[in-house]
Scaffold this motif. Structure first.
Motif, PDB file in Angstrom:
ATOM      1  N   ALA A   1       1.025  -1.496  -0.064  1.00 25.41           N
ATOM      2  CA  ALA A   1       0.001  -0.390  -0.211  1.00 25.41           C
ATOM      3  C   ALA A   1       0.857   1.004  -0.497  1.00 25.41           C
ATOM      4  N   LYS A   2       0.655   2.417  -0.582  1.00 24.11           N
ATOM      5  CA  LYS A   2       1.136   3.515  -0.291  1.00 24.11           C
ATOM      6  C   LYS A   2       1.082   3.516   0.934  1.00 24.11           C
ATOM      7  N   VAL A   3       2.405   5.077   1.220  1.00 17.64           N
ATOM      8  CA  VAL A   3       2.086   5.515   2.041  1.00 17.64           C
ATOM      9  C   VAL A   3       1.022   6.521   2.599  1.00 17.64           C
ATOM     10  N   PRO A   4       0.703   6.592   3.358  1.00 14.79           N
ATOM     11  CA  PRO A   4       0.164   8.035   4.255  1.00 14.79           C
ATOM     12  C   PRO A   4       0.425   9.273   3.274  1.00 14.79           C
ATOM     13  N   GLU A   5       0.351  10.564   3.189  1.00 22.35           N
ATOM     14  CA  GLU A   5       0.827  11.715   2.810  1.00 22.35           C
ATOM     15  C   GLU A   5       0.571  13.279   4.030  1.00 22.35           C
ATOM     16  N   HIS A   6       0.203  12.197   5.094  1.00 26.88           N
ATOM     17  CA  HIS A   6      -0.050  13.819   5.805  1.00 26.88           C
ATOM     18  C   HIS A   6       1.650  14.313   5.765  1.00 26.88           C
ATOM     19  N   PRO A   7       2.259  15.279   6.247  1.00 30.23           N
ATOM     20  CA  PRO A   7       3.486  16.300   5.933  1.00 30.23           C
ATOM     21  C   PRO A   7       4.685  15.946   7.359  1.00 30.23           C
ATOM     22  N   ILE A   8       5.995  16.645   6.972  1.00 30.26           N
ATOM     23  CA  ILE A   8       6.671  16.251   7.957  1.00 30.26           C
ATOM     24  C   ILE A   8       7.506  17.897   8.099  1.00 30.26           C
ATOM     25  N   THR A   9       7.793  17.792   9.431  1.00 26.53           N
ATOM     26  CA  THR A   9       7.912  18.801   9.790  1.00 26.53           C
ATOM     27  C   THR A   9       9.675  19.426  10.014  1.00 26.53           C
ATOM     28  N   THR A  10       9.926  20.280   8.873  1.00 23.24           N
ATOM     29  CA  THR A  10      11.132  20.362   8.588  1.00 23.24           C
ATOM     30  C   THR A  10      12.206  20.857   9.243  1.00 23.24           C
ATOM     31  N   ILE A  11      13.377  20.947   9.659  1.00 25.58           N
ATOM     32  CA  ILE A  11      13.735  22.308  10.500  1.00 25.58           C
ATOM     33  C   ILE A  11      13.680  23.690   9.651  1.00 25.58           C
ATOM     34  N   ASP A  12      13.320  23.954   8.801  1.00 20.33           N
ATOM     35  CA  ASP A  12      13.098  25.128   8.416  1.00 20.33           C
ATOM     36  C   ASP A  12      11.487  25.780   8.248  1.00 20.33           C
ATOM     37  N   GLY A  13      10.622  24.892   9.235  1.00 16.95           N
ATOM     38  CA  GLY A  13       9.760  25.081   9.138  1.00 16.95           C
ATOM     39  C   GLY A  13       8.650  24.731   8.137  1.00 16.95           C
ATOM     40  N   ALA A  14       9.523  23.841   6.695  1.00 15.91           N
ATOM     41  CA  ALA A  14       8.799  23.775   6.235  1.00 15.91           C
ATOM     42  C   ALA A  14       8.083  22.280   6.052  1.00 15.91           C
ATOM     43  N   GLU A  15       6.517  21.916   5.181  1.00 18.32           N
ATOM     44  CA  GLU A  15       5.773  20.849   5.490  1.00 18.32           C
ATOM     45  C   GLU A  15       6.251  19.922   3.635  1.00 18.32           C
ATOM     46  N   ARG A  16       6.995  19.198   4.341  1.00 16.16           N
ATOM     47  CA  ARG A  16       7.327  17.904   2.914  1.00 16.16           C
ATOM     48  C   ARG A  16       6.539  16.742   3.512  1.00 16.16           C
ATOM     49  N   PRO A  17       5.093  15.891   2.212  1.00 19.36           N
ATOM     50  CA  PRO A  17       5.315  14.783   2.096  1.00 19.36           C
ATOM     51  C   PRO A  17       6.028  13.838   2.024  1.00 19.36           C
ATOM     52  N   LEU A  18       6.110  12.836   2.451  1.00 19.18           N
ATOM     53  CA  LEU A  18       7.117  11.348   2.101  1.00 19.18           C
ATOM     54  C   LEU A  18       6.824  11.695   0.429  1.00 19.18           C
ATOM     55  N   SER A  19       5.915  11.819  -0.471  1.00 21.97           N
ATOM     56  CA  SER A  19       6.459  11.393  -1.823  1.00 21.97           C
ATOM     57  C   SER A  19       6.982  12.552  -2.458  1.00 21.97           C
ATOM     58  N   ALA A  20       7.449  13.775  -1.653  1.00 24.43           N
ATOM     59  CA  ALA A  20       9.383  14.313  -1.649  1.00 24.43           C
ATOM     60  C   ALA A  20      10.305  13.625  -1.929  1.00 24.43           C
ATOM     61  N   TRP A  21      10.091  12.116  -1.175  1.00 24.69           N
ATOM     62  CA  TRP A  21      10.947  11.805  -1.207  1.00 24.69           C
ATOM     63  C   TRP A  21      11.364  10.451  -2.388  1.00 24.69           C
ATOM     64  N   ARG A  22       9.451  10.958  -3.384  1.00 25.08           N
ATOM     65  CA  ARG A  22       9.791   9.384  -4.124  1.00 25.08           C
ATOM     66  C   ARG A  22      10.781   9.376  -5.421  1.00 25.08           C
ATOM     67  N   GLY A  23      10.533   7.944  -5.525  1.00 25.25           N
ATOM     68  CA  GLY A  23      12.137   8.088  -6.938  1.00 25.25           C
ATOM     69  C   GLY A  23      13.304   7.483  -5.631  1.00 25.25           C
ATOM     70  N   ARG A  24      13.183   7.328  -4.048  1.00 20.49           N
ATOM     71  CA  ARG A  24      14.465   7.194  -3.785  1.00 20.49           C
ATOM     72  C   ARG A  24      14.012   6.700  -2.007  1.00 20.49           C
ATOM     73  N   PRO A  25      14.455   5.570  -2.339  1.00 18.82           N
ATOM     74  CA  PRO A  25      13.878   3.983  -1.030  1.00 18.82           C
ATOM     75  C   PRO A  25      14.086   4.955   0.759  1.00 18.82           C
ATOM     76  N   VAL A  26      13.469   4.706   1.080  1.00 21.76           N
ATOM     77  CA  VAL A  26      13.335   5.674   2.613  1.00 21.76           C
ATOM     78  C   VAL A  26      13.439   4.628   3.728  1.00 21.76           C
ATOM     79  N   VAL A  27      14.390   4.785   5.071  1.00 23.09           N
ATOM     80  CA  VAL A  27      14.125   4.008   6.137  1.00 23.09           C
ATOM     81  C   VAL A  27      13.561   5.447   6.918  1.00 23.09           C
ATOM     82  N   LEU A  28      12.616   5.352   7.384  1.00 23.23           N
ATOM     83  CA  LEU A  28      11.431   5.848   8.422  1.00 23.23           C
ATOM     84  C   LEU A  28      11.821   5.578   9.600  1.00 23.23           C
ATOM     85  N   ASN A  29      12.389   6.467  10.648  1.00 23.03           N
ATOM     86  CA  ASN A  29      11.859   5.966  11.625  1.00 23.03           C
ATOM     87  C   ASN A  29      11.485   7.022  12.751  1.00 23.03           C
TER      88      ASN A  29
END
Length: 204
Positions: free
Chosen positions: A63-91
């Motif tokens: 199943a596709k991963v959920p699209e709830h955003p991650i907050t990064t250090i600069d305050g931006a919000e990025r969904p996991l689709s921003a890493w599409r095309g690259r495998p991810v180890v998400l802890n």
């Protein structure tokens, strides 16, 4: 009583049609066998050897991963689709979680180890206070490679139906979960690194 004789042209047409149908069936069978072999190889690659993790569960249905955003250090919000095309180890971790705190230095080293293989390691804080607490922890513990990230409202963790911390989700380059680890792990151990490279590495 006379018998009809098939013309030479009709015979040739009949034979050519038979060859074409047979060839198409052979191609389809070959494609099916190749796909089945690839699927089997992928499943084997994403099945860790006994003892690598205390608790590992393979994903069902990719199943596709959920699209709830991650907050990064600069305050931006990025969904996991921003890493599409690259495998991810998400802890998912938190500063109040003792097993999480223990494994963070190993995840920091893992980030460096897997960069050459194009695999991203993301450590997302579940602290309610968000980025400030996570950043302080990174600074105090000299975590130099992991980016500071947060999921302060827990939406992304809930989207994965996470049942506790730490939880680590393995995501392929298509943006689909292939498996998850519940509890702490020795992330920079050779057998763990080898499994991650086989499961998520280039071409997967």
């Amino acid at each position: 009583m006379s018998q009809r004789r098939l013309s030479t042209g009709k015979i040739v047409t009949f034979l050519l049609t038979g060859f074409a149908v047979g060839g198409l069936a052979l191609m389809l069978a070959k494609d099916f066998a190749t796909g089945l072999a690839d699927k089997t190889a992928g499943a084997q690659a994403c099945t860790p050897a006994s003892g690598v993790f205390k608790s590992y569960a393979a994903a069902s249905g990719n199943a596709k991963v959920p699209e709830h955003p991650i907050t990064t250090i600069d305050g931006a919000e990025r969904p996991l689709s921003a890493w599409r095309g690259r495998p991810v180890v998400l802890n998912f971790w938190a500063t109040w979680c003792a097993p999480c705190v223990k494994e963070m230095p190993a995840l920091d080293r893992l980030h460096n180890i897997l960069k050459a293989d194009g695999i991203a390691v993301l450590a997302v804080s579940e602290d309610r206070e968000g980025l400030p607490v996570a950043k302080k922890f990174h600074d105090v513990n000299k975590l130099r490679d992991l980016a500071v990230m947060a999921d302060p409202k827990g939406a992304l963790l809930r989207g994965f139906n996470g049942q506790g911390l730490p939880t680590t989700i393995l995501i392929d380059k298509r943006g689909r979960e292939v498996g998850r680890v519940t509890g702490a792990a020795e992330w920079d151990a050779p057998e763990t690194v080898g499994f991650l490279k086989d499961c998520l590495g280039k071409g997967k």
